[in-house]
Design a protein around this motif. Structure first.
Motif, PDB file in Angstrom:
ATOM      1  N   TRP A  41     123.400  77.885  44.351  1.00 18.34           N
ATOM      2  CA  TRP A  41     122.123  78.258  44.946  1.00 18.34           C
ATOM      3  C   TRP A  41     121.617  77.204  45.931  1.00 18.34           C
ATOM      4  O   TRP A  41     120.475  77.247  46.348  1.00 18.34           O
ATOM      5  N   GLY A  42     122.458  76.229  46.257  1.00 13.41           N
ATOM      6  CA  GLY A  42     122.087  75.266  47.288  1.00 13.41           C
ATOM      7  C   GLY A  42     121.123  74.199  46.827  1.00 13.41           C
ATOM      8  O   GLY A  42     120.361  73.680  47.616  1.00 13.41           O
ATOM      9  N   GLY A  43     121.146  73.868  45.552  1.00  9.20           N
ATOM     10  CA  GLY A  43     120.320  72.763  45.074  1.00  9.20           C
ATOM     11  C   GLY A  43     119.071  73.242  44.380  1.00  9.20           C
ATOM     12  O   GLY A  43     118.852  74.441  44.187  1.00  9.20           O
ATOM     13  N   PRO A  44     118.226  72.314  43.993  1.00  8.45           N
ATOM     14  CA  PRO A  44     117.027  72.643  43.229  1.00  8.45           C
ATOM     15  C   PRO A  44     116.015  73.395  44.071  1.00  8.45           C
ATOM     16  O   PRO A  44     115.983  73.272  45.293  1.00  8.45           O
ATOM     17  N   PRO A  45     115.164  74.194  43.414  1.00  2.60           N
ATOM     18  CA  PRO A  45     114.117  74.882  44.162  1.00  2.60           C
ATOM     19  C   PRO A  45     113.094  73.889  44.672  1.00  2.60           C
ATOM     20  O   PRO A  45     112.958  72.795  44.129  1.00  2.60           O
ATOM     21  N   PRO A  46     112.365  74.250  45.727  1.00  2.00           N
ATOM     22  CA  PRO A  46     111.333  73.345  46.230  1.00  2.00           C
ATOM     23  C   PRO A  46     110.305  73.053  45.145  1.00  2.00           C
ATOM     24  O   PRO A  46     109.921  73.928  44.383  1.00  2.00           O
ATOM     25  N   ALA A  47     109.892  71.801  45.083  1.00  2.13           N
ATOM     26  CA  ALA A  47     108.933  71.390  44.059  1.00  2.13           C
ATOM     27  C   ALA A  47     107.562  71.206  44.680  1.00  2.13           C
ATOM     28  O   ALA A  47     107.429  70.740  45.814  1.00  2.13           O
ATOM     29  N   ALA A  48     106.548  71.576  43.924  1.00  2.00           N
ATOM     30  CA  ALA A  48     105.180  71.355  44.368  1.00  2.00           C
ATOM     31  C   ALA A  48     104.878  69.857  44.384  1.00  2.00           C
ATOM     32  O   ALA A  48     105.435  69.086  43.603  1.00  2.00           O
ATOM     33  N   LYS A  49     103.999  69.457  45.272  1.00  2.00           N
ATOM     34  CA  LYS A  49     103.605  68.056  45.375  1.00  2.00           C
ATOM     35  C   LYS A  49     102.098  67.979  45.564  1.00  2.00           C
ATOM     36  O   LYS A  49     101.603  67.768  46.672  1.00  2.00           O
ATOM     37  N   PRO A  50     101.351  68.117  44.468  1.00  3.60           N
ATOM     38  CA  PRO A  50      99.892  68.052  44.605  1.00  3.60           C
ATOM     39  C   PRO A  50      99.364  66.650  44.854  1.00  3.60           C
ATOM     40  O   PRO A  50      98.240  66.490  45.326  1.00  3.60           O
TER      41      PRO A  50
ATOM     42  N   LEU B 145     101.881  69.484  34.161  1.00  2.00           N
ATOM     43  CA  LEU B 145     101.175  68.871  35.282  1.00  2.00           C
ATOM     44  C   LEU B 145     100.828  69.906  36.349  1.00  2.00           C
ATOM     45  O   LEU B 145      99.752  69.853  36.952  1.00  2.00           O
ATOM     46  N   ALA B 146     101.753  70.828  36.600  1.00  2.00           N
ATOM     47  CA  ALA B 146     101.490  71.869  37.593  1.00  2.00           C
ATOM     48  C   ALA B 146     100.320  72.747  37.164  1.00  2.00           C
ATOM     49  O   ALA B 146      99.460  73.112  37.983  1.00  2.00           O
ATOM     50  N   ARG B 147     100.262  73.099  35.883  1.00  2.00           N
ATOM     51  CA  ARG B 147      99.132  73.900  35.402  1.00  2.00           C
ATOM     52  C   ARG B 147      97.830  73.119  35.542  1.00  2.00           C
ATOM     53  O   ARG B 147      96.798  73.679  35.926  1.00  2.00           O
ATOM     54  N   ALA B 148      97.866  71.828  35.241  1.00  2.00           N
ATOM     55  CA  ALA B 148      96.660  71.009  35.368  1.00  2.00           C
ATOM     56  C   ALA B 148      96.199  70.899  36.816  1.00  2.00           C
ATOM     57  O   ALA B 148      95.009  70.777  37.085  1.00  2.00           O
TER      58      ALA B 148
ATOM     59  N   GLN C 102     100.414  77.717  40.571  1.00  2.00           N
ATOM     60  CA  GLN C 102     100.962  78.890  39.898  1.00  2.00           C
ATOM     61  C   GLN C 102     102.468  78.985  40.134  1.00  2.00           C
ATOM     62  O   GLN C 102     102.975  78.621  41.190  1.00  2.00           O
ATOM     63  N   ASP C 103     103.170  79.500  39.132  1.00  2.00           N
ATOM     64  CA  ASP C 103     104.603  79.822  39.249  1.00  2.00           C
ATOM     65  C   ASP C 103     105.458  78.602  39.530  1.00  2.00           C
ATOM     66  O   ASP C 103     106.536  78.709  40.134  1.00  2.00           O
ATOM     67  N   HIS C 104     105.021  77.405  39.117  1.00  2.00           N
ATOM     68  CA  HIS C 104     105.866  76.234  39.291  1.00  2.00           C
ATOM     69  C   HIS C 104     107.099  76.366  38.414  1.00  2.00           C
ATOM     70  O   HIS C 104     107.023  76.720  37.247  1.00  2.00           O
ATOM     71  N   GLY C 105     108.263  76.051  39.005  1.00  2.00           N
ATOM     72  CA  GLY C 105     109.520  76.151  38.265  1.00  2.00           C
ATOM     73  C   GLY C 105     110.223  77.465  38.446  1.00  2.00           C
ATOM     74  O   GLY C 105     111.336  77.656  37.966  1.00  2.00           O
ATOM     75  N   THR C 106     109.601  78.421  39.172  1.00  2.00           N
ATOM     76  CA  THR C 106     110.240  79.701  39.429  1.00  2.00           C
ATOM     77  C   THR C 106     110.701  79.837  40.868  1.00  2.00           C
ATOM     78  O   THR C 106     111.185  80.886  41.274  1.00  2.00           O
ATOM     79  N   GLY C 107     110.535  78.719  41.637  1.00  2.00           N
ATOM     80  CA  GLY C 107     110.978  78.739  43.024  1.00  2.00           C
ATOM     81  C   GLY C 107     109.837  78.733  44.010  1.00  2.00           C
ATOM     82  O   GLY C 107     110.021  78.533  45.192  1.00  2.00           O
ATOM     83  N   ALA C 108     108.615  78.960  43.536  1.00  5.14           N
ATOM     84  CA  ALA C 108     107.462  78.931  44.419  1.00  5.14           C
ATOM     85  C   ALA C 108     107.104  77.492  44.735  1.00  5.14           C
ATOM     86  O   ALA C 108     107.184  76.616  43.924  1.00  5.14           O
ATOM     87  N   THR C 109     106.690  77.295  45.960  1.00  3.98           N
ATOM     88  CA  THR C 109     106.378  75.941  46.375  1.00  3.98           C
ATOM     89  C   THR C 109     105.007  75.523  45.894  1.00  3.98           C
ATOM     90  O   THR C 109     104.816  74.439  45.390  1.00  3.98           O
ATOM     91  N   GLY C 110     104.005  76.348  46.043  1.00  2.00           N
ATOM     92  CA  GLY C 110     102.666  76.002  45.581  1.00  2.00           C
ATOM     93  C   GLY C 110     102.199  74.705  46.174  1.00  2.00           C
ATOM     94  O   GLY C 110     102.703  74.193  47.134  1.00  2.00           O
ATOM     95  N   GLY C 111     101.212  74.136  45.544  1.00  2.00           N
ATOM     96  CA  GLY C 111     100.755  72.809  45.962  1.00  2.00           C
ATOM     97  C   GLY C 111      99.349  72.849  46.498  1.00  2.00           C
ATOM     98  O   GLY C 111      98.775  73.892  46.755  1.00  2.00           O
ATOM     99  N   SER C 112      98.846  71.645  46.690  1.00  2.00           N
ATOM    100  CA  SER C 112      97.499  71.532  47.237  1.00  2.00           C
ATOM    101  C   SER C 112      97.423  70.264  48.055  1.00  2.00           C
ATOM    102  O   SER C 112      98.303  69.437  47.996  1.00  2.00           O
TER     103      SER C 112
END
Length: 352
Positions: A21-30, A335-338, A342-352
């Motif tokens: 799948w070309g590596g890990p999914p993008p991770a959120a960086k709040p 940490l993502a929930r805090a 939303q949807d961290h770990g499912t491939g969504a980038t999210g973030g703030s």
């Protein structure tokens, strides 16, 4: 967020990366780090970013601890350690007993100064833990808020510092005892080699043990645990990753040492220039005895250097703790929930 026991299952959700799948999914960086297992560069960058983004709080805490630490060091050097001359080490006619006594005084002085620095570093790590943990979520914290959060754990923190110091001293003493006993029984000429060998062996054991316990301070402060539980927590988090934790902390220490040297060296020569014998006398000095002018000016340089380096070493230690929990316990999901992602770990980038 809560920093308590790991969730059921124990391991993070990263075993399936790289399966075509070309590596890990993008991770959120709040905040200052992405919410995923971190590389060495990201750990160092996170520590520096925390200091740069929240510099008022970070530098205020580190400056206070640096001043307190350096005042103790200068007073000890001025009133106690200056009395033990090491000029005998340069005397070719000195006996083995005199050399042994002088070397013992030098090692004791170095151990005392290192111990004080270690106490300051551990205290900085603990007090900056709140700042770094909030920075991971992209949230600021004032000095008063950091103190209010850390204050209930301060007695336990000092208990942890004392216990770690006693453990380190006990390990070194245990390594030196056989050689010391042999020296008393058969003379220093016979026991010196065994004493040095025992100290070296004990130092290796001490380094291994201190690395295993290096995450006890952030565990104690963030999980609000007792001293022994925090030490056991550190043992579990470092298990299987000793070389990685050691290498990262050693690299951070080297970087901090180089930065501190860049700051301290000009102050040292300035102190020598204002002292009685000048720079030439300082360079040629062999006894290790310095006047108050030299100690105070060089102490100011050490305060400036420590103010800069405390946040680096402390930040790396706290982020290592968070990284180990992300790798072992999927802390990034909590940490993502805090952080409201939303949807961290499912491939969504999210973030703030």
């Amino acid at each position: 967020p809560g920093w308590g026991a790991p969730p059921p299952g124990g391991q993070g959700p990263y075993g399936g990366w790289g399966n075509g799948w070309g590596g890990p999914p993008p991770a959120a960086k709040p905040g200052v780090i992405p919410l995923r297992p971190l590389g060495i560069g990201e750990l160092l960058d996170g520590a520096v970013s925390t200091m740069r983004t929240y510099w008022r709080t970070v530098l205020g805490i580190s400056l206070t601890l640096a001043v307190l630490t350096q005042v103790v060091v200068v007073l000890l050097q001025g009133f106690v350690l200056n009395d033990s001359s090491t000029a005998v080490l340069d005397d070719p006619s000195a006996t083995l007993g005199e050399l042994t006594d002088a070397l013992g005084d030098l090692l004791l002085s170095s151990a005392v100064l290192y111990g004080i620095t270690l106490i300051g570093t551990v205290a900085a790590t603990a007090l900056l833990t709140t700042v770094t943990s909030r920075a991971v979520l992209g949230r600021s914290v004032t000095t008063s808020e950091a103190w209010r959060d850390a204050r209930p754990q301060i007695p336990r923190l000092f208990g942890l510092i004392i216990l770690l110091s006693l453990i380190a001293a006990g390990v070194i003493a245990a390594g030196a005892v056989p050689g010391v006993l042999l020296s008393l029984a058969a003379g220093p000429e016979v026991g010196l080699g065994l004493t040095l060998l025992g100290i070296i062996g004990a130092a290796v054991v001490g380094v291994w043990l201190m690395v295993r316990l290096s995450l006890a301070s952030p565990a104690l402060m963030l999980e609000k645990q007792g001293i022994t539980k925090a030490m056991r927590r550190s043992f579990r988090l470092v298990r299987g990753s000793w070389w990685r934790v050691f290498g990262i902390q050693a690299l951070a220490a080297i970087i901090a040492y180089v930065v501190a040297a860049i700051v301290v060296i000009p102050f040292t020569f300035l102190a020598a220039a204002f002292s009685g014998d000048g720079v030439t006398g300082f360079v040629q000095a062999s006894g290790g005895n310095f006047g108050w002018t030299f100690l105070v000016i060089s102490g100011i340089g050490s305060v400036v250097g420590s103010t800069i380096t405390f946040p680096i070493t402390a930040g790396v230690t706290v982020l290592l703790y968070i990284d180990q929990r992300i790798r072992r316990e999927a802390l990034d999901l909590e940490l993502a929930r805090a952080a409201g992602i939303q949807d961290h770990g499912t491939g969504a980038t999210g973030g703030s």
